[in-house]
Design an enzyme around this catalytic site. Structure first.
Site, mmCIF file in Angstrom:
data_model
loop_
_atom_site.group_PDB
_atom_site.id
_atom_site.type_symbol
_atom_site.label_atom_id
_atom_site.label_comp_id
_atom_site.label_asym_id
_atom_site.label_seq_id
_atom_site.Cartn_x
_atom_site.Cartn_y
_atom_site.Cartn_z
ATOM 1 N N ILE A 104 0.671 -1.653 0.131
ATOM 2 C CA ILE A 104 0.043 0.089 -0.097
ATOM 3 C C ILE A 104 0.544 0.884 -0.172
ATOM 4 C CG2 ILE A 104 -0.215 0.480 2.576
ATOM 5 C CD1 ILE A 104 -3.523 0.775 2.039
ATOM 6 N N VAL A 157 4.483 -5.799 10.660
ATOM 7 C CA VAL A 157 3.156 -6.530 10.090
ATOM 8 C C VAL A 157 3.639 -7.983 10.887
ATOM 9 C CG1 VAL A 157 1.148 -7.744 8.970
ATOM 10 C CG2 VAL A 157 1.308 -5.536 8.601
ATOM 11 N N HIS A 169 5.883 -11.978 5.115
ATOM 12 C CA HIS A 169 5.791 -11.772 4.240
ATOM 13 C C HIS A 169 7.584 -11.299 3.568
ATOM 14 C CE1 HIS A 169 5.284 -8.219 7.151
ATOM 15 N NE2 HIS A 169 6.088 -7.716 6.093
ATOM 16 N N HIS A 217 9.548 -9.428 0.986
ATOM 17 C CA HIS A 217 9.181 -7.440 0.218
ATOM 18 C C HIS A 217 9.888 -8.760 -1.026
ATOM 19 C CE1 HIS A 217 7.584 -5.160 3.767
ATOM 20 N NE2 HIS A 217 8.384 -6.032 4.297
HETATM 21 P P1 AMP Z 1 6.787 -4.798 7.274
HETATM 22 O O1 AMP Z 1 7.488 -3.614 8.026
HETATM 23 O O2 AMP Z 1 8.026 -5.493 6.879
HETATM 24 O O3 AMP Z 1 6.608 -5.302 8.853
HETATM 25 O O4 AMP Z 1 5.825 -4.827 6.052
HETATM 26 C C1 AMP Z 1 4.684 -4.340 6.371
HETATM 27 C C2 AMP Z 1 4.527 -3.581 4.817
HETATM 28 O O5 AMP Z 1 3.062 -3.902 4.819
HETATM 29 C C3 AMP Z 1 4.357 -2.297 4.715
HETATM 30 O O6 AMP Z 1 5.264 -1.713 3.329
HETATM 31 C C4 AMP Z 1 3.406 -1.277 4.286
HETATM 32 O O7 AMP Z 1 3.019 -0.619 3.772
HETATM 33 C C5 AMP Z 1 2.761 -2.702 3.967
HETATM 34 N N1 AMP Z 1 1.214 -2.429 4.521
HETATM 35 C C6 AMP Z 1 0.349 -2.048 5.531
HETATM 36 N N2 AMP Z 1 -0.611 -2.079 5.439
HETATM 37 C C7 AMP Z 1 -0.877 -3.100 4.312
HETATM 38 C C8 AMP Z 1 -2.161 -3.066 3.376
HETATM 39 N N3 AMP Z 1 -3.578 -2.574 4.043
HETATM 40 N N4 AMP Z 1 -1.965 -3.505 2.249
HETATM 41 C C9 AMP Z 1 -1.269 -3.642 1.073
HETATM 42 N N5 AMP Z 1 -0.147 -3.364 2.296
HETATM 43 C C10 AMP Z 1 0.051 -2.807 3.583
#
Ligand code: AMP
Ligand code: ZN
Length: 114
Positions: A31, A96, A100, A102
């Site tokens: 996002i 989060v 995941h 990246h």
């Molecule tokens: P991290 O900081 O490695 O946990 O990455 C979490 C990622 O999730 C960040 O790059 C955010 O921009 C992304 N993110 C947070 N909320 C959403 C969402 N609703 N849809 C897509 N990506 C998101």
């Protein structure tokens, strides 16, 4: 997991831009993209951090990495180059807590990272 953003996205309770999905993984556009291509490859099963992976997850991690390569190729970045990153816990900036991978591509990516 009730309180997990990515579990809610996977369940369809929160919208996301899905670029790939199968029985094991969902890949969505980040996002807040940090590069022209910024996709998150997310397992359907909730695992909080890389620290919580077990030997039985080795196949899952390989599947995630290979899906990143496939998505990079589909987007035309596999020869130019791309970066795959797992952030784990506070100092790495994990925000989060559902693992995941990246996938970033489409601009020169500095090293060392910030
Ligand atoms: P991290 O900081 O490695 O946990 O990455 C979490 C990622 O999730 C960040 O790059 C955010 O921009 C992304 N993110 C947070 N909320 C959403 C969402 N609703 N849809 C897509 N990506 C998101
Ligand atoms: Zn989750």
């Amino acid at each position: 997991m009730d309180d997990c953003l990515f579990c809610k996205i996977i369940a369809g309770h929160i919208p996301a831009s899905i670029v790939y999905q199968d029985d094991t993984l969902v890949a969505i556009k980040d996002i807040n993209p940090q590069a022209p291509l910024h996709v998150l490859i997310i397992p359907r099963r909730h695992v909080a951090t890389v620290n919580d992976l077990s030997p039985s997850d080795d196949g899952l991690v390989g599947t995630m990495v290979r899906r990143a390569a496939a998505l990079a190729e589909e987007s035309g970045y596999h020869e130019r180059g791309y970066r795959t990153v797992f952030n784990t816990n506070r100092e790495a900036g994990q925000s989060v807590f559902h693992i995941h991978l990246h996938l970033l591509a489409g601009r020169p990516l500095a090293w060392p990272p910030g």
